[in-house]
Design a protein around this motif. Structure first.
Motif, PDB file in Angstrom:
ATOM      1  N   ILE A 168       0.823  -1.140   0.034  1.00 33.12           N
ATOM      2  CA  ILE A 168       0.193   0.083   0.056  1.00 33.12           C
ATOM      3  C   ILE A 168       0.965   1.176  -0.042  1.00 33.12           C
ATOM      4  O   ILE A 168       0.634   2.109  -0.505  1.00 33.12           O
ATOM      5  N   TRP A 169       1.996   1.177   0.517  1.00 34.25           N
ATOM      6  CA  TRP A 169       2.984   2.339   0.539  1.00 34.25           C
ATOM      7  C   TRP A 169       3.268   2.562  -0.902  1.00 34.25           C
ATOM      8  O   TRP A 169       3.465   3.608  -1.285  1.00 34.25           O
ATOM      9  N   ARG A 171       1.844   1.404  -3.838  1.00 35.45           N
ATOM     10  CA  ARG A 171       0.660   2.045  -4.541  1.00 35.45           C
ATOM     11  C   ARG A 171       0.618   3.485  -4.168  1.00 35.45           C
ATOM     12  O   ARG A 171       0.277   4.091  -5.113  1.00 35.45           O
ATOM     13  N   SER A 172       0.440   3.773  -2.927  1.00 38.14           N
ATOM     14  CA  SER A 172       0.455   5.201  -2.707  1.00 38.14           C
ATOM     15  C   SER A 172       1.297   6.063  -3.393  1.00 38.14           C
ATOM     16  O   SER A 172       0.937   7.251  -3.820  1.00 38.14           O
ATOM     17  N   ALA A 173       2.703   5.951  -3.282  1.00 35.91           N
ATOM     18  CA  ALA A 173       3.458   6.654  -3.696  1.00 35.91           C
ATOM     19  C   ALA A 173       3.682   6.684  -5.345  1.00 35.91           C
ATOM     20  O   ALA A 173       3.907   7.758  -5.906  1.00 35.91           O
ATOM     21  N   GLN A 174       3.325   5.427  -6.005  1.00 30.99           N
ATOM     22  CA  GLN A 174       3.079   5.620  -7.290  1.00 30.99           C
ATOM     23  C   GLN A 174       1.814   6.477  -7.997  1.00 30.99           C
ATOM     24  O   GLN A 174       2.027   7.231  -8.825  1.00 30.99           O
ATOM     25  N   ALA A 175       1.048   6.349  -6.986  1.00 37.33           N
ATOM     26  CA  ALA A 175      -0.391   7.349  -7.384  1.00 37.33           C
ATOM     27  C   ALA A 175       0.093   8.765  -7.338  1.00 37.33           C
ATOM     28  O   ALA A 175      -0.446   9.618  -7.891  1.00 37.33           O
ATOM     29  N   MET A 176       0.918   9.053  -6.322  1.00 34.69           N
ATOM     30  CA  MET A 176       1.442  10.441  -6.019  1.00 34.69           C
ATOM     31  C   MET A 176       2.576  10.758  -7.216  1.00 34.69           C
ATOM     32  O   MET A 176       3.270  11.798  -6.840  1.00 34.69           O
ATOM     33  N   GLY A 177       2.779  10.009  -8.089  1.00 32.22           N
ATOM     34  CA  GLY A 177       3.764  10.429  -9.060  1.00 32.22           C
ATOM     35  C   GLY A 177       5.236   9.961  -8.864  1.00 32.22           C
ATOM     36  O   GLY A 177       6.081  10.294  -9.646  1.00 32.22           O
ATOM     37  N   ALA A 178       5.506   9.120  -7.757  1.00 33.29           N
ATOM     38  CA  ALA A 178       6.963   8.537  -7.555  1.00 33.29           C
ATOM     39  C   ALA A 178       7.486   7.662  -8.750  1.00 33.29           C
ATOM     40  O   ALA A 178       6.806   6.390  -8.928  1.00 33.29           O
ATOM     41  N   ARG A 182      12.834   7.127  -7.199  1.00 35.82           N
ATOM     42  CA  ARG A 182      12.216   7.920  -6.137  1.00 35.82           C
ATOM     43  C   ARG A 182      11.553   7.161  -5.276  1.00 35.82           C
ATOM     44  O   ARG A 182      11.537   7.104  -3.847  1.00 35.82           O
ATOM     45  N   TYR A 186      12.813   7.058  -1.558  1.00 31.31           N
ATOM     46  CA  TYR A 186      11.804   7.552  -0.392  1.00 31.31           C
ATOM     47  C   TYR A 186      10.533   6.456   0.157  1.00 31.31           C
ATOM     48  O   TYR A 186      10.089   7.028   1.369  1.00 31.31           O
ATOM     49  N   VAL A 187      10.608   5.497  -0.341  1.00 27.48           N
ATOM     50  CA  VAL A 187       9.602   4.573   0.051  1.00 27.48           C
ATOM     51  C   VAL A 187       9.970   3.117   0.509  1.00 27.48           C
ATOM     52  O   VAL A 187      10.295   2.597   1.604  1.00 27.48           O
ATOM     53  N   PRO A 190      13.428   3.521   3.585  1.00 32.11           N
ATOM     54  CA  PRO A 190      12.829   3.934   4.877  1.00 32.11           C
ATOM     55  C   PRO A 190      11.948   2.633   5.207  1.00 32.11           C
ATOM     56  O   PRO A 190      12.087   2.210   6.403  1.00 32.11           O
ATOM     57  N   GLY A 191      11.203   1.982   4.254  1.00 35.01           N
ATOM     58  CA  GLY A 191      10.100   1.015   4.615  1.00 35.01           C
ATOM     59  C   GLY A 191      11.029  -0.269   5.006  1.00 35.01           C
ATOM     60  O   GLY A 191      10.569  -0.878   6.051  1.00 35.01           O
TER      61      GLY A 191
END
Lengths: 275, 254
Positions: A168-169, A171-178, A182, A186-187, A190-191
């Motif tokens: 889900i992290w 997906r969220s990041a991809q949805a926000m254009g990562a 990146r 960024y995911v 740290p994850g």
């Protein structure tokens, strides 16, 4: 303690309570050591073993003091820690890289996983004679061996950590254009950090063990392992004990001062693991 | 031209039990600033359809157009809010989470944090800007997720049962807050839920879906004035109408 000295009267009572609490905690942690010390001293004084082979605490601590003041012990410790950190740095960089590659690429996983699975359970010291034959005596084989051995837990845990990064992290990041780069920085990193830190902690423990042992074999001029080994020739058991104690203390300090600090600042603060 | 066109979209996938038609021939349009709810029982394909619109799944038939452009893969014209509280990045503060999309766009730190703070104000969480997600309650985390999805100003906000895991009282608060946010921003929203009352409270129009295969069963406009009173007769009438459609759907499946 200094805080309490400058505290205003209204807060000094609370500070006093905190100091009392701290003293209790320290006492609880010291108690087992006191018991062992007393037993040690009894055995030494009863001369169950010859006094030369089983020195009293007084002799051990006076050796510790003498060698420390003379600068001999710090020099040995410095050399050892330097080797440890050099080897560990190599292991951290290569280990995280391979672990992440394995988790991100099926082909890398197919190549590395069987190798790593076979090599990891072999005790580090078993490789030592080979490394000494290939790379000669001295610092170079010692550092290489430390790096090689401590790499495996780092590989395993980085690999697991990246695989455990929540979908889900991503997906969220991809949805926000990562983009992929990146997303990784960024995911994924740290994850996976709780696992990577665990891997480094285990790796450092492995490194520490194999280093002290290999220093006895590699004929390095300085180092705690060498100190202990050399002291055996002269039956200087007090020096050996001083070296062993110092090894324990340094290991504890690395754990408490380095890893716990890093964890507290990152994964604990983020609620990803509980303290 | 409508803002969003869902044109004969189907998705089939293979399972050990055979080929399953997750979504079959879903077709509807959406105007700008419309609030659309997809309602149906579990397995009706509403979440699957939302994931297709989000670009996480590729349809096996038909296509989706946003502003006349065919959707392929995810993109920043869509913001997504999931049900799972864990969607926030634990290693970023509330502000850092909300600023993420803007950071990906390459916006400078000062500017993006200013916008992120405005978005947090919108969901009434500006006081918690520097808190990490694990210090926030479930409802607060979902509010941060909404702010995060709105921050980079996507054309449409996609929400997949965002309040389903919250307790009933918090959920009511969240619905009121979302209605306010929608009124303030005029955002186009597609909202997936299995909760009929929630759909009647929020939506301009409800799309009822039924399972096996997942198809659009009915489109029902909700013309009630806002803010809506869940205890009014008209509200309950709408709820009953929706439940009837769903009741028929389930009896047919059984």
């Amino acid at each position: 303690m200094q805080d309490a000295a400058v505290a205003t009267p209204s807060t000094s009572a609370r500070a006093g309570m905190r100091i009392g609490e701290n003293i209790r905690v320290i006492g609880r942690n010291l108690f087992p050591f006191l018991v062992v010390a007393v037993i040690w001293e009894i055995i030494a004084r009863l001369e169950v073993f010859s006094r030369r082979l089983f020195p009293t605490l007084e002799e051990i601590f006076s050796s510790l003091y003498r060698l420390t003041v003379a600068g001999i012990l710090p020099m040995h410790a410095f050399e050892t820690v330097l080797r440890l950190l050099s080897g560990f740095a190599i292991a951290a960089v290569i280990g995280v890289t391979i672990g992440v590659l394995m988790a991100r690429s099926r082909r890398a996983e197919d190549i590395f996983l069987p190798l790593v699975s076979i090599l990891a359970p072999i005790p580090g010291l078993a490789y030592a004679p080979l490394f000494l034959l290939w790379f000669g005596l001295g610092n170079f084989p010692a550092v290489l061996l430390v790096g090689f051995v401590s790499m495996f837990p780092i590989i395993f845990n980085s690999w697991t950590g990246v695989k455990a990064v929540k979908e889900i992290w991503v997906r969220s990041a991809q949805a926000m254009g990562a983009d992929d780069k990146r997303l990784f920085r960024y995911v994924i990193l740290p994850g996976a950090l709780p696992y990577i830190l665990t891997g480094m902690r285990l790796g450092l423990a492995q490194a520490w063990r194999v280093l002290v042992a290999v220093e006895m074999l590699a004929a390095v001029p300085w180092g705690l392992g060498w100190l202990i080994f050399g002291a055996r020739e002269m039956l200087n058991t007090d020096v050996m004990m001083a070296g062993i104690l110092l090894i324990g203390v340094i290991g504890l300090l690395l754990e408490k001062l380095v890893f716990e600090k890093i964890e507290r600042y990152t994964v604990v603060r983020w609620g990803m693991i509980t303290a | 031209m409508p803002l969003i066109e869902v044109d004969d979209v189907s998705l089939a996938y293979d399972t050990p039990a055979g080929r399953v038609q997750g979504v079959l021939g879903a077709t509807f349009n959406m105007e700008e600033s419309e609030f659309l709810c997809l309602v149906g029982p579990s397995g009706c394909g509403k979440s699957t359809l939302l994931n297709i619109i989000a670009g996480f799944l590729t349809p096996t038939g038909g296509e989706i157009r946003i502003g006349g452009k065919k959707v392929s893969g995810h993109g920043m014209d869509r913001g997504v809010v999931f049900q799972d509280f864990a969607q926030l990045f634990p290693w970023r503060t509330a502000l850092g989470n909300v600023a993420f999309g803007l950071e990906m766009k390459g916006m400078g730190k000062e500017e993006r944090e200013e916008i992120a703070l405005q978005q947090l104000k919108l969901v009434k969480l500006e006081k918690f800007a520097n808190s990490y997600p694990h210090h926030l309650s479930g409802g607060m985390q979902q509010r941060v997720a909404i702010a995060r999805a709105l921050a980079y100003n996507p054309a449409v906000l996609l929400m997949d049962e965002p309040f389903a895991a919250l307790d009933a009282m918090t959920r009511d608060d969240m619905q009121r807050l979302l209605a306010d946010v929608w009124k303030t921003t005029g955002k186009t929203i597609i909202y997936v839920t299995h909760n009929v009352a929630e759909a009647v409270y929020l939506a301009d129009r409800v799309i009822v879906m039924t399972p096996h295969p997942g198809t659009v069963k009915a489109e029902i406009p909700i013309m009630l004035p806002r803010p809506r009173d869940p205890l009014s007769l008209e509200f309950l009438e709408h709820q009953k109408q929706l439940l009837n459609y769903l009741g028929q759907g389930t009896s047919k499946a059984a």
